[in-house]
Design an enzyme around this catalytic site. Structure first.
Site, PDB file in Angstrom:
ATOM      1  N   ASP B  30     -13.535  13.389   1.696  1.00 55.95           N
ATOM      2  CA  ASP B  30     -12.270  12.189   2.020  1.00 55.95           C
ATOM      3  C   ASP B  30     -11.445  12.639   2.484  1.00 55.95           C
ATOM      4  O   ASP B  30     -10.199  12.353   2.296  1.00 55.95           O
ATOM      5  CB  ASP B  30     -12.609  12.024   0.506  1.00 55.95           C
ATOM      6  CG  ASP B  30     -11.850  12.921  -0.483  1.00 55.95           C
ATOM      7  OD1 ASP B  30     -11.123  12.277  -0.975  1.00 55.95           O
ATOM      8  OD2 ASP B  30     -12.241  13.956  -0.011  1.00 55.95           O
ATOM      9  N   ARG B  39      -7.523  19.726  10.483  1.00 54.58           N
ATOM     10  CA  ARG B  39      -9.081  20.295  10.194  1.00 54.58           C
ATOM     11  C   ARG B  39      -9.965  20.352  12.098  1.00 54.58           C
ATOM     12  O   ARG B  39      -9.999  21.455  12.659  1.00 54.58           O
ATOM     13  CB  ARG B  39     -10.201  20.095  10.585  1.00 54.58           C
ATOM     14  CG  ARG B  39      -9.929  19.857   8.327  1.00 54.58           C
ATOM     15  CD  ARG B  39      -9.885  20.653   8.206  1.00 54.58           C
ATOM     16  NE  ARG B  39      -9.409  20.860   6.144  1.00 54.58           N
ATOM     17  CZ  ARG B  39      -9.724  20.391   5.618  1.00 54.58           C
ATOM     18  NH1 ARG B  39     -10.695  19.655   5.483  1.00 54.58           N
ATOM     19  NH2 ARG B  39      -8.899  20.457   4.105  1.00 54.58           N
ATOM     20  N   LYS B 142     -11.830   7.982  -6.351  1.00 60.81           N
ATOM     21  CA  LYS B 142     -11.221   9.392  -6.667  1.00 60.81           C
ATOM     22  C   LYS B 142      -9.713   9.501  -6.337  1.00 60.81           C
ATOM     23  O   LYS B 142      -9.475   8.698  -5.515  1.00 60.81           O
ATOM     24  CB  LYS B 142     -11.625  10.820  -5.808  1.00 60.81           C
ATOM     25  CG  LYS B 142     -10.973  12.318  -6.357  1.00 60.81           C
ATOM     26  CD  LYS B 142     -11.168  13.107  -5.362  1.00 60.81           C
ATOM     27  CE  LYS B 142      -9.645  12.695  -3.876  1.00 60.81           C
ATOM     28  NZ  LYS B 142      -9.445  13.289  -3.713  1.00 60.81           N
ATOM     29  N   GLU B 183      -8.343  13.554 -11.405  1.00 60.45           N
ATOM     30  CA  GLU B 183      -7.878  14.746 -10.599  1.00 60.45           C
ATOM     31  C   GLU B 183      -6.290  15.482 -10.188  1.00 60.45           C
ATOM     32  O   GLU B 183      -5.972  15.001 -10.067  1.00 60.45           O
ATOM     33  CB  GLU B 183      -8.316  15.353  -9.340  1.00 60.45           C
ATOM     34  CG  GLU B 183      -8.124  16.173  -8.253  1.00 60.45           C
ATOM     35  CD  GLU B 183      -7.687  16.213  -6.609  1.00 60.45           C
ATOM     36  OE1 GLU B 183      -8.966  15.104  -6.081  1.00 60.45           O
ATOM     37  OE2 GLU B 183      -8.281  17.171  -6.563  1.00 60.45           O
ATOM     38  N   GLU B 185      -4.415  18.352 -10.245  1.00 61.48           N
ATOM     39  CA  GLU B 185      -4.563  19.338  -9.312  1.00 61.48           C
ATOM     40  C   GLU B 185      -3.330  20.039  -9.605  1.00 61.48           C
ATOM     41  O   GLU B 185      -2.002  19.573  -9.450  1.00 61.48           O
ATOM     42  CB  GLU B 185      -4.393  19.280  -7.960  1.00 61.48           C
ATOM     43  CG  GLU B 185      -4.349  20.668  -7.696  1.00 61.48           C
ATOM     44  CD  GLU B 185      -4.901  20.921  -5.882  1.00 61.48           C
ATOM     45  OE1 GLU B 185      -5.248  20.042  -5.117  1.00 61.48           O
ATOM     46  OE2 GLU B 185      -5.820  22.297  -5.356  1.00 61.48           O
ATOM     47  N   LYS B 225     -11.938  16.244 -12.607  1.00 60.28           N
ATOM     48  CA  LYS B 225     -11.990  17.592 -11.230  1.00 60.28           C
ATOM     49  C   LYS B 225     -10.394  18.204 -11.265  1.00 60.28           C
ATOM     50  O   LYS B 225      -9.689  18.162 -10.404  1.00 60.28           O
ATOM     51  CB  LYS B 225     -11.503  16.949  -9.948  1.00 60.28           C
ATOM     52  CG  LYS B 225     -11.624  17.853  -8.271  1.00 60.28           C
ATOM     53  CD  LYS B 225     -12.005  16.507  -7.052  1.00 60.28           C
ATOM     54  CE  LYS B 225     -11.712  17.571  -6.123  1.00 60.28           C
ATOM     55  NZ  LYS B 225     -12.377  16.932  -4.894  1.00 60.28           N
ATOM     56  N   SER B 266     -11.647  23.180  -5.085  1.00 61.38           N
ATOM     57  CA  SER B 266     -11.729  24.742  -5.088  1.00 61.38           C
ATOM     58  C   SER B 266     -10.217  25.707  -4.018  1.00 61.38           C
ATOM     59  O   SER B 266     -10.184  26.555  -4.287  1.00 61.38           O
ATOM     60  CB  SER B 266     -12.190  25.263  -2.951  1.00 61.38           C
ATOM     61  OG  SER B 266     -12.198  23.780  -2.256  1.00 61.38           O
ATOM     62  N   GLY B 267      -9.380  24.035  -4.518  1.00 61.39           N
ATOM     63  CA  GLY B 267      -7.892  25.035  -4.062  1.00 61.39           C
ATOM     64  C   GLY B 267      -7.918  25.264  -2.618  1.00 61.39           C
ATOM     65  O   GLY B 267      -8.298  25.227  -1.344  1.00 61.39           O
ATOM     66  N   GLY B 268      -6.988  26.355  -2.659  1.00 64.44           N
ATOM     67  CA  GLY B 268      -6.794  27.417  -1.284  1.00 64.44           C
ATOM     68  C   GLY B 268      -8.557  28.128  -1.073  1.00 64.44           C
ATOM     69  O   GLY B 268      -7.702  29.509  -0.170  1.00 64.44           O
ATOM     70  N   SER B 295     -16.389  20.495  -6.581  1.00 65.55           N
ATOM     71  CA  SER B 295     -16.222  18.716  -6.038  1.00 65.55           C
ATOM     72  C   SER B 295     -15.441  19.435  -5.138  1.00 65.55           C
ATOM     73  O   SER B 295     -13.770  19.882  -4.710  1.00 65.55           O
ATOM     74  CB  SER B 295     -15.344  17.893  -6.637  1.00 65.55           C
ATOM     75  OG  SER B 295     -15.141  16.759  -6.199  1.00 65.55           O
ATOM     76  N   ARG B 298     -12.884  21.618   0.872  1.00 66.79           N
ATOM     77  CA  ARG B 298     -12.646  23.138   2.362  1.00 66.79           C
ATOM     78  C   ARG B 298     -13.552  24.391   2.017  1.00 66.79           C
ATOM     79  O   ARG B 298     -14.328  24.527   2.838  1.00 66.79           O
ATOM     80  CB  ARG B 298     -11.108  23.312   2.523  1.00 66.79           C
ATOM     81  CG  ARG B 298     -10.524  22.927   2.738  1.00 66.79           C
ATOM     82  CD  ARG B 298      -8.496  23.428   2.571  1.00 66.79           C
ATOM     83  NE  ARG B 298      -8.476  22.713   1.005  1.00 66.79           N
ATOM     84  CZ  ARG B 298      -7.319  23.497   0.519  1.00 66.79           C
ATOM     85  NH1 ARG B 298      -6.665  24.045   1.248  1.00 66.79           N
ATOM     86  NH2 ARG B 298      -7.205  22.941  -0.131  1.00 66.79           N
ATOM     87  N   TYR B 358      -3.786  16.461   2.009  1.00 67.49           N
ATOM     88  CA  TYR B 358      -4.526  15.909   2.572  1.00 67.49           C
ATOM     89  C   TYR B 358      -5.343  14.178   2.316  1.00 67.49           C
ATOM     90  O   TYR B 358      -3.970  13.827   0.612  1.00 67.49           O
ATOM     91  CB  TYR B 358      -5.629  16.252   2.132  1.00 67.49           C
ATOM     92  CG  TYR B 358      -6.621  16.927   0.654  1.00 67.49           C
ATOM     93  CD1 TYR B 358      -6.299  17.507   0.076  1.00 67.49           C
ATOM     94  CD2 TYR B 358      -8.008  16.687   0.661  1.00 67.49           C
ATOM     95  CE1 TYR B 358      -6.002  17.135  -1.705  1.00 67.49           C
ATOM     96  CE2 TYR B 358      -8.502  15.779  -0.533  1.00 67.49           C
ATOM     97  CZ  TYR B 358      -8.035  16.639  -1.440  1.00 67.49           C
ATOM     98  OH  TYR B 358      -8.843  16.684  -2.230  1.00 67.49           O
TER      99      TYR B 358
END
Lengths: 358, 358
Positions: B30, B39, B142, B183, B185, B225, B266-268, B295, B298, B358
């Site tokens: 997304d 990207r 999300k 989520e 984060e 998430k 997954s973060g970084g 989920s 990257r 993002y």
């Protein structure tokens, strides 16, 4: 960790987990002097220290009973009492594999501006008292917060104040090596239905766990003592399976998995009702990351009290009655109770007292 | 119930549970137009709609990949796009047993008076947008809230504002038949250690679940998430088993059992790190009343992107790379990943971008 690391952290987690041992539960024998007086007078026994001592000796030395208990909650006076032969009650319990607990709150006080809602007092000097109790052999504590369901109750104020009090108490207990039992009792009084009770229970428990997190309490070293989710006392009864479904769902929605055990209060339920409801919960096939057990006062002692009637010659009969209920509740924690406990006189009797204070 | 009964209640619970199917997880595809542009430019591909469409077609039609996915999160543009031969992406996904999801937030905005903390916008007209998305085939949504760790961060304001925003969004989604992924984060940026991350994560998650309860959200119809609990990006790395222990403990202390599944971001982390950490969590023998899955954005697409490099002749190579990561993560949800995924170029590469948006 968001929790403050008490030097007792490992011991707290170990004791809390032990209390939740499947097949065991808690006998709540912490009636204050005034409250035990009402029980004694109901069987025509004078409310003097010797009689209070004799009653508790009857309970703690009942043959075969301690194997079904992981903890007994005591009132302060009882913590320092002994058997007639001179053995401290805490030693009787410890030798029986039972952790002594101590009631540390000092009762409820009305919240100004509310319609009879209350908060619980007892924080003053609590740390010092807890240290004393730990030295005397106590390993867990209990604090009862009370909420009620009404047209406008429980109010946000009552919920916040009681949740905060519970969290403050819990944090202090952990600093002193006592596993705090968190008890946010929502009284059964009223004409509301089970959905209303579920709604309120979920709201109250969510507030409690937020407060516990805010106060850096280590959940692995706590226990929860909630009401079961039931219709109000003035509403038609429902089956144990329904109570089980609503209760467990409310807990799934609010109680983190880190809490090792949930030990229900019996409220005004009869001995048999309380056992059947607990049994139904343990039979339910659903996610239950905490053990579900009992912390019963009236629902363990009613038949025993009636059988005793204050007479020495009734000792065996009374102790047998206690054994029957302990064994039944032990089976209920395993979901194996067949409903065949020899019903003592009074076992099916409702123990509801309106607006109960003890 | 404390939750508002949406007419979609059963469907929400069913879809949320499906997303948590062991062996499956979510592909987060997304990326907003701006982010996907970064990207694409990293592989020298022009950021035009056709290229964005082609990339997503590559992902969704990769042979064998969909069996490992229960959901794919889409950006709004993608929800309405089709394969080159004219088949709507949502149909490709549905036929593959994958639920389409939709990103509904509109990015972060700085909170006045804080040191770079943010809240997430997107509530305006959200109900109407969600209804449209449901009509277009979306079944989950999300919303990404962002917090950071610093000497004075996250502040109570940032935690409350983000928790409240998540709860408002979640309640609206449920009214429209979309399972909300919650989520919150906590960015990995910083020199803090894993204990600090654990403390903050527990505080943030406790606030989220209090808000969700306040807003009458039905937890059985939601997903979480969260970030994994790790040391900060400027701190030394630790083993997957340590990450697993701290992460699962934080979740045990805050996430009610009613939540069916937790799908980590997954973060970084590199592709391989993210998989190994997820695997370690699923191997842990401890109370886990929710399934633990992925989920990943990257961490699922990195090798694929590099293999593709925008060239049609690389299609098979790129799709094979995606399959490798999907299969590896599927095994990680079962705790059976052996660490033997054929590492594509870039699979061990850190994907950390400071202060990621993002």
């Amino acid at each position: 960790m968001s929790c403050f690391i008490s030097k007792y952290a490992d011991e707290l987690a170990k004791n809390a987990a032990y209390i939740g041992t499947p097949g065991k539960g808690i006998l709540a024998a912490d009636e204050s002097t005034g409250t035990i007086g009402k029980r004694l007078s109901s069987i025509n026994v004078e409310n003097i220290e010797e009689n209070r001592r004799a009653l508790r000796e009857l309970l703690f030395t009942a043959p075969g009973v301690l194997q079904y208990l992981s903890g007994v909650i005591l009132f302060e006076e009882t913590l320092y009492q002994k058997t007639a032969a001179g053995k401290p009650f805490v030693d009787v319990l410890k030798e029986g594999g039972v952790l002594p607990g101590i009631k540390v709150d000092k009762g409820t006080v009305e919240l100004n501006g509310t319609n009879g809602e209350t908060f619980t007092q007892g924080l003053d000097g609590l740390a010092q008292r807890c240290q004393k109790y730990y030295e005397a052999g106590a390993r867990f504590a209990k604090w009862r917060a009370v909420l009620k369901i009404g047209a406008n109750e429980p109010t946000e104020l009552a919920i916040q104040e009681n949740a905060n009090g519970l969290a403050m108490y819990a944090a202090i207990c952990q600093q002193c090596g006592l596993v705090p039992i968190v008890e946010p009792e929502i009284l059964v009084d009223g004409s509301h239905d089970i959905k209303k009770c579920a709604d309120v229970t979920e709201r109250v428990l969510a507030a409690c766990y937020k407060a516990l997190n805010d106060h850096h309490v280590m959940l692995e070293g706590t226990l929860l003592k909630p009401n079961m989710v039931t219709p109000g006392s003035e509403s038609p009864k429902v089956a144990p399976e329904v109570i089980a479904e609503y209760t467990v769902r409310a807990l799934q929605r609010t109680v983190p998995a880190a809490v090792p055990a949930i030990v229900f209060l019996s409220g005004g339920q009869s001995e048999e009702e309380a056992t059947l409801n607990l049994n139904a919960m343990n039979k339910l096939q659903t996610k239950k990351p905490w053990s579900l057990s009992f912390s019963f006062g009236r629902a363990l002692q009613q038949s025993t009290l009636k059988a005793w009637a204050g007479k020495e010659e009734n000792l065996k009969k009374a102790q047998d009655a206690l054994l029957v209920r302990c064994k039944a509740n032990s089976e209920a924690t395993l979901g194996t109770y067949k409903g065949d406990a020899k019903l003592g006189e009074g076992a099916a009797e409702s123990l509801h007292v309106s607006n109960y204070k003890y």
